[in-house]
Design an enzyme around this catalytic site. Structure first.
Site, PDB file in Angstrom:
ATOM      1  N   ASP A 340       0.829  -1.203   0.000  1.00 31.67           N
ATOM      2  CA  ASP A 340       0.000   0.000   0.000  1.00 31.67           C
ATOM      3  C   ASP A 340       0.867   1.257   0.000  1.00 31.67           C
ATOM      4  O   ASP A 340       1.943   1.294   0.581  1.00 31.67           O
ATOM      5  CB  ASP A 340      -0.892  -0.005   1.241  1.00 31.67           C
ATOM      6  CG  ASP A 340      -1.721   1.259   1.350  1.00 31.67           C
ATOM      7  OD1 ASP A 340      -2.624   1.427   0.512  1.00 31.67           O
ATOM      8  OD2 ASP A 340      -1.441   2.085   2.244  1.00 31.67           O
ATOM      9  N   GLU A 394       0.970  -0.513  -5.249  1.00 31.20           N
ATOM     10  CA  GLU A 394      -0.008   0.544  -5.459  1.00 31.20           C
ATOM     11  C   GLU A 394       0.751   1.853  -5.669  1.00 31.20           C
ATOM     12  O   GLU A 394       1.198   2.484  -4.713  1.00 31.20           O
ATOM     13  CB  GLU A 394      -0.951   0.668  -4.249  1.00 31.20           C
ATOM     14  CG  GLU A 394      -2.074   1.659  -4.502  1.00 31.20           C
ATOM     15  CD  GLU A 394      -2.561   2.365  -3.248  1.00 31.20           C
ATOM     16  OE1 GLU A 394      -3.734   2.785  -3.228  1.00 31.20           O
ATOM     17  OE2 GLU A 394      -1.773   2.524  -2.296  1.00 31.20           O
TER      18      GLU A 394
END
Length: 680
Positions: A340, A394
Site C-alpha cells: 500500500d 499501489e
C-alpha cells in the site's frame, strides 16, 4: 557495470537517467552486502522475528537446556527496560530487567518453573523503559504477535498467544497463477449482518464463493492490527499482530489453509508506507525518541494522513520491515503482498501536490532512494525460492521500472495496480453522457501501460466503495437500485442501462486493462450501497459496514445477473487465457458508431457502447480466415439481457476491413459486448 541494464536496452528514453539508475542499484547492493556481512544472509536478517519480541525458546543454564520465553527489543533511548504483566501481578518491583547491549538492544530470558511456563496463554504483558532523562514509559513490544482492543481505553493490549494445540496447516501452497484474478476482501464486512465478521465466517462463506465465481487470488485487507476500525486497516499500530477483532491467529491460518485447499492463493495488503501516530499502543516514540524506526521531526509526519513515516535508511527499520514480510509468509502462509501507498514511499513529497510524473521526476531528487532500496530488498527477498511470493505495488505515479526485475534495473514488483482504469470510469460516469463516450480514448487508456511491466486491471476497488464516493453500479443506477432490481417487473430505462453498462465496463477493463484482474467484494454483483465503518459521525452504525450477499442469493433480484456475468467472464478467461497474453491489437474504434473491437490472444472483443443504435451486418476485421463463434454475449438472458443475438457463428470473407485482411459481419445491439474465438 560493463553490461547495459536490460531495462535501459528496452527503453532508450531511460538512457539520460542511466547514471541515476545504476547509482540506485549500487546503493541497494551496498546495503545488501552490509546485511549479508553482519547477519550471514538476507534471509537470516529477515528471520529476526524469531529472535525479537516475545518467543518460546530454549537457553543453556548451568550446562542444561532450559525452556522458557525470550524477549528482545531495540530501544536505544532506554537506559533500562523491564518486562512485567499478569505473570508477576503487574508489580514493577519484581519486573524482569532486560540486558542492554552496546547497540541499544534489550534482551532477557524467563525460564519455565517446574516444567510450566511462567507466562500463560492469553495473559497480558507490557514492557516499560526508563530513558536517559529519567522518564518511565509503558509500551507494547514492537514485535508482539497478538493484541486485543481494550474497549474502555480504545487502545490495544499485548496478549500472549501460545495455545497448547496450535493449528497446523495441511494443504500445500498452490503455484502462483499465471494471471491473478483477485478478490479484494475485508474479513469484517463479509456478512450481511450488522456486526464484525470473523475469520471463520470468511472461510465458510467467502472462500467457496470465490472458488465458484472463479477468483484464484484473495487479497486480505486490514489484517495488521489497528485500534481504529474505521481506518480500514491503514493506521497500523502492531505490525506483527494479525487483527484479533476477527479471531485468533490460528483462525487466520485455518482460513489461508482452506484457500490453499481450494487452489486459491492469498495476498496480504501490507502497510509499510506509514504507521499510526499512536504512542501508547503503537511503535511511534516507542523508546521516547521522535525517531527510533521513524523519521524525526516534520519529515517524519505524513502531511495528509496524520501518521508517522518510516526511516528506510535505518538498519533496524529494515530489520523490522523485512522480518514483518517474512513473518506473514512463513507463519501464516501468505503467498504474496500488495504494498500500500508506494507513491508516498518513493517520493519525498509523498505524492502530495504532484500531479504530473515523468522520467525526469522519477529520477530526480524528489525520489526517496532509501525507500526504493527497501522495496528492492523486499522484492529480492520474497522472490527467492524459499519464499516464492508475488508482489503488487499501489503506485499512482507510474514509476519506470517498478515492475522490472532488479537484475534488469528495476525495483522487482510483479505487478502494479492499473490505477488509470478506475480513474477513467469515474471521469466518464461523473462528467459525460453516453453519447459523449469516446471509444478511442477508452481503448487507449485501458491498453496503455509500460512494456514488460505487468498491471492489475480493475474498474473499481475499495476506494470507490467508500462513503463519499460511488461504485459503478451506484453511478449508473443510484436510488433506482432500491426499487427497480426486482425480476417481477420490467426494468426501468435507468436499471436497463445500468446493468448493460456495468457488464460492458467490467469486461472491457478485464480484457484490455492489464495482466491480472481485481474486484472489491460485492462490486461484482453491483452492491447497492457504499461502505461506511462505524464511527462517531454515523452513530457507530454497522448499517453500511457489511456486504449484502443475501441480495445476490435472492433469485427474484437482478443482482444475480451481474454475478453470473462475472463468473462466466472469469471462467472464460480460464478457457481462453488473455490476461497473460501481450497487449491487445485494437482494430476498430469507430467514434460515430461508438464501437470498439480488438483481439487479445485467441479472443476478439466487440463492444457497442452506442446508447440507442444497433448494427446489422456490421463489418469487423479479423486476422485469419475461418469460422468465428460467440463464446460470451452480454445480451444473453442469463445475464439480464434480451437474447437479441441469434447467430452464434460467423464465417469470414476475404475482404479487407479495419486494416486486416479478412472480415466477419455481425449483428451487435446497442450497449452489448460479445467475445468471439476462431473455431476452425
Amino acid at each position: 557495470m560493463s553490461t547495459k541494464l536490460q531495462m535501459i536496452v528496452d527503453d532508450p528514453y531511460l538512457e539520460p537517467f542511466a547514471a541515476t539508475i545504476y547509482g540506485r542499484q549500487k546503493k541497494t547492493l551496498d546495503v545488501l552486502s552490509k546485511i549479508e556481512h553482519n547477519e550471514g544472509s538476507l534471509e537470516e536478517f529477515a528471520n529476526s522475528y524469531k529472535r525479537y519480541g516475545l518467543n518460546r525458546t530454549t537457553q543453556k543454564e548451568n550446562g542444561k537446556e532450559v525452556e522458557g520465553w525470550s524477549i528482545r527489543e531495540w530501544a536505544p533511548n532506554f537506559k533500562e527496560m523491564y518486562l512485567f504483566g499478569d505473570f508477576n501481578k503487574w508489580d514493577r518491583a519484581t519486573a524482569i530487567k532486560l540486558v542492554r547491549d552496546e547497540f541499544g538492544t534489550h534482551s532477557g530470558f524467563i525460564p519455565d518453573e517446574n516444567g510450566e511456563s511462567r507466562i500463560k496463554h492469553l495473559s497480558k504483558i507490557k514492557v516499560f523503559g526508563i530513558t536517559y532523562s529519567g522518564e518511565r514509559l509503558d509500551r507494547i513490544p514492537t514485535y508482539h504477535r497478538y493484541c486485543v482492543l481494550n474497549p474502555k481505553t480504545s487502545s490495544m493490549e499485548a496478549v500472549v498467544y501460545n495455545p497448547e494445540h496450535p493449528y497446523i496447516p495441511t494443504s500445500p501452497k498452490p503455484k502462483i497463477p499465471k494471471a491473478l484474478k483477485i478478490y479484494e476482501s475485508h474479513v469484517g464486512i463479509c456478512t450481511p449482518e450488522k456486526k464484525i465478521a470473523s475469520y471463520d465466517e470468511f472461510r465458510e462463506r467467502i472462500v467457496p464463493y470465490c472458488k465458484k465465481v472463479g477468483y484464484n487470488t484473495i487479497q486480505l485487507m486490514a489484517i495488521m492490527e489497528h485500534p481504529y476500525y474505521a481506518s480500514f486497516g491503514y493506521q497500523v499500530t502492531n505490525f506483527f499482530a494479525a487483527s484479533s477483532r476477527f479471531g485468533t491467529p490460528d483462525a487466520l491460518k485455518h482460513l489461508i489453509d482452506e484457500c490453499h485447499k481450494e487452489g486459491i492463493i492469498v495476498l496480504l495488503d501490507i502497510v509499510h508506507s506509514h504507521t499510526s501516530a499512536n504512542v501508547v499502543d503503537g511503535i511511534n516514540m516507542f523508546d521516547g525518541s521522535d525517531g527510533h524506526y521513524l523519521l524525526a521531526g516534520e519529515q517524519g509526519k505524513h502531511p495528509l494522513w496524520g501518521s508517522r513515516l518510516f526511516n528506510y535508511n535505518n538498519y533496524e527499520t529494515l530489520r523490522f520491515l523485512l522480518s514483518n514480510v517474512k513473518y506473514y509468509a512463513e507463519e501464516f502462509g501468505f503467498d504474496g503482498f500488495r504494498f500500500d501507498g508506494v507513491t508516498s514511499m518513493i517520493y519525498t513529497h509523498h505524492g502530495v501536490g504532484a500531479h504530473t510524473f515523468d522520467y525526469a521526476h522519477y529520477f530526480s531528487p524528489n525520489a526517496n532512494e532509501d525507500a526504493l532500496t527497501y522495496l528492492s530488498l523486499v522484492n529480492i527477498l520474497v522472490h527467492r525460492k524459499n519464499m516464492n511470493c508475488v508482489t503488487v505495488a499501489e503506485d499512482v505515479s507510474g514509476y519506470a521500472g517498478l515492475c522490472r526485475t532488479f537484475e534488469d534495473g528495476g525495483i522487482g514488483f510483479d505487478y502494479r495496480l492499473a490505477m488509470s482504469c478506475p480513474d477513467l470510469w469515474v471521469e466518464y460516469l461523473k462528467t459525460k453522457k453516453d453519447e459523449e463516450w469516446n471509444v478511442n480514448h477508452i481503448g487507449f487508456v485501458l491498453n496503455n501501460r509500460r512494456w514488460k511491466e505487468k498491471a492489475i486491471a480493475y474498474a473499481e476497488c475499495h476506494d470507490q466503495a467508500l462513503v463519499g464516493d460511488k461504485t459503478i453500479s451506484f453511478w449508473l443506477m443510484d436510488k433506482e437500485m432500491y426499487t427497480g432490481m426486482s425480476c417481477l417487473w420490467q426494468p426501468s430505462l435507468i436499471i436497463d442501462r445500468g446493468i448493460a453498462l456495468h457488464k460492458m465496463i467490467r469486461l472491457v477493463t478485464c480484457m484490455l486493462g492489464g495482466e491480472g484482474y481485481l474486484t472489491f467484494m460485492g462490486n461484482e454483483f453491483g452492491h447497492p450501497e457504499w461502505l461506511d465503518f462505524p464511527r462517531e459521525g454515523n452513530g457507530d452504525s454497522f448499517h453500511y459496514c457489511r456486504r449484502q450477499y443475501n441480495l445476490v442469493e435472492d433469485h427474484l433480484l437482478r443482482y444475480k445477473f451481474l454475478l453470473a456475468f462475472e463468473r462466466e467472464m472469469l471462467h472464460l478467461e480460464d478457457q481462453y487465457p488473455w490476461l497473460n497474453k501481450p497487449n491487445a491489437y485494437i482494430s476498430k474504434h469507430n467514434e460515430g458508431d461508438h464501437v470498439l473491437a480488438f483481439q487479445r490472444g485467441a479472443v476478439i472483443g466487440i463492444f457497442n457502447f452506442h446508447y440507442e443504435k444497433s448494427f446489422t451486418g456490421y463489418g469487423i476485421g479479423v486476422k485469419e480466415p475461418g469460422t468465428y463463434k460467440i463464446i460470451l454475449n452480454s445480451d444473453s438472458s442469463e445475464f439480464g439481457g434480451y437474447d437479441r443475438i441469434t447467430s452464434q457463428e460467423y464465417i469470414s470473407q476475404p475482404i479487407e476491413c479495419d486494416g486486416l485482411p479478412n472480415q466477419i459481419q455481425i449483428y451487435i445491439p446497442c450497449r452489448v459486448a460479445i467475445v468471439l474465438t476462431k473455431i476452425n
